[in-house]
Scaffold this motif. Structure first.
Motif, short mmCIF file in Angstrom:
data_model
loop_
_atom_site.label_atom_id
_atom_site.label_comp_id
_atom_site.label_asym_id
_atom_site.label_seq_id
_atom_site.Cartn_x
_atom_site.Cartn_y
_atom_site.Cartn_z
N THR A 35 0.80 -1.42 0.06
CA THR A 35 0.09 -0.17 -0.03
C THR A 35 1.07 1.22 0.00
O THR A 35 2.17 1.17 0.00
CB THR A 35 -0.96 -0.18 1.18
OG1 THR A 35 -0.11 0.26 2.29
CG2 THR A 35 -1.72 -1.32 1.29
N ILE A 48 0.94 0.25 7.94
CA ILE A 48 -0.30 -0.36 8.46
C ILE A 48 -0.45 -0.74 9.62
O ILE A 48 0.66 -1.48 10.27
CB ILE A 48 -0.47 -2.05 7.42
CG1 ILE A 48 -0.36 -1.71 6.11
CG2 ILE A 48 -1.47 -2.58 8.01
CD1 ILE A 48 -0.49 -2.72 4.93
N SER A 71 -5.11 1.19 5.78
CA SER A 71 -3.57 1.65 5.56
C SER A 71 -3.54 3.40 5.69
O SER A 71 -4.40 4.03 5.61
CB SER A 71 -3.20 1.40 4.05
OG SER A 71 -1.76 2.11 3.96
#
Length: 321
Positions: free
Chosen positions: A242, A246, A261
């Motif tokens: 991402t 996270i 995220s």
């Protein structure tokens, strides 16, 4: 005594019997017509009721699902067999944090355990054992007897354990910060089974709480990746990158992994191969862990909103500010 008009009419009927017969015919006709109308109405009632039923049935789909009142029944396959157990963060894979077990009715302290350092993670409780970690580099993880708090086994890693453990099939899984590893230990005796080392690509080493489903351990880290690791031997399966850290612990429902995220997005991935199914962008970081109930994903964002999304396609349902 009859009124003069009615009396006059009655006298006329006596004088002319034909008027009386015509009146009787009219009354008979009205009675027959009334019976016909009543019969017609009774015949139509079932048709009306059937029509109403066919009209109402489609709208019954809008009624609240029973699973909204009983969230523990949504994912029966992910539920602990013992209602008193709490094997992972928020108890089950859909992360509702719900249990049908009765809570304590008093605040009586049964026992305490002094960890010697701060504790950031929530415990897991399985088969009468309490598992938890804390920020002590020498002995960062404990297994305690749930009845009296006595130590069954403990481990040290040279790093902090801020990851809430997950227990599945006799194995306890948790991440260790600083050393950037995911560990698997025998839940009964504390014997080491395997550990997986995350790539050292992030300035911050935090490893979050794992979820274990269908032989796979899912865990996110501050390097912005969600990892999938074989639960039996610790071998790498796949990862998804991402655009931000996270902090979210993944929920796993019906073959889909949900997590947030710091890139403002909530993600839904195929649990088998990690391909993206959908993502939804909010107006802020997402550090909260999603809860999935009755086809809806619930989570909070740093944009001061709580969101509800369709779990299948990620479509917006509502938000609350």
């Amino acid at each position: 005594m009859l009124p003069s008009r009615a009396l006059k009419k009655k006298r006329n009927e006596k004088k002319d019997p034909r008027k009386k017969k015509r009146k009787e015919k009219r009354l008979l006709k009205r009675k027959v017509e009334g019976m016909w109308i009543e019969k017609k109405i009774m015949t139509m009632v079932p048709v009306i009721l059937l029509s109403l039923t066919s009209f109402v049935i489609p709208f019954s789909n809008l009624a609240p699902d029973k699973t909204l009142r009983e969230p523990y029944s949504v994912l029966q396959s992910s539920e602990p067999s013992d209602v008193s157990e709490w094997p992972m963060f928020r108890r089950s894979l859909n992360h509702t944090g719900y249990t049908p077990a009765a809570g304590p009715m008093t605040n009586n302290v049964l026992w305490t355990h002094t960890a010697g350092w701060e504790t950031d993670c929530s415990p897991a409780i399985v088969d009468g054992v309490v598992y938890f970690g804390y920020d002590n580099h020498e002995t960062g993880f404990f297994a305690l007897d749930a009845k009296n708090g006595s130590v069954l086994w403990s481990k040290g890693f040279g790093g902090s354990v801020r990851s809430s453990p997950a227990v599945a099939d006799g194995i306890v899984y948790f991440g260790v910060n600083t050393v950037r590893k995911l560990f698997a230990y025998n839940a009964t005796n504390g014997n080491h089974i395997w550990n997986y080392s995350f790539p050292s690509t992030a300035s911050e080493p935090d490893v979050n709480s794992p979820a274990v489903a269908d032989g796979i351990v899912y865990i996110g880290t501050w390097d912005g990746k969600l990892y999938a690791v074989n639960a039996t031997d610790g071998s790498f399966l796949w990862s998804y990158t991402t655009g931000g850290q996270i902090w979210s612990s993944p929920a796993v429902v019906a073959g889909i992994v949900y997590f947030g995220s710091y890139d403002y997005n909530m993600y839904a991935l195929n649990a088998t191969d990690g391909t993206k199914i959908w993502n939804y962008q909010t107006g802020g970081w997402i550090s909260s862990s999603p809860a999935v109930v009755a086809g809806i994903v619930y989570f909070g964002s740093w944009d001061n909103k709580v969101y509800a999304l369709n779990a299948t396609n990620g479509n917006f349902i509502w938000s609350y500010t």
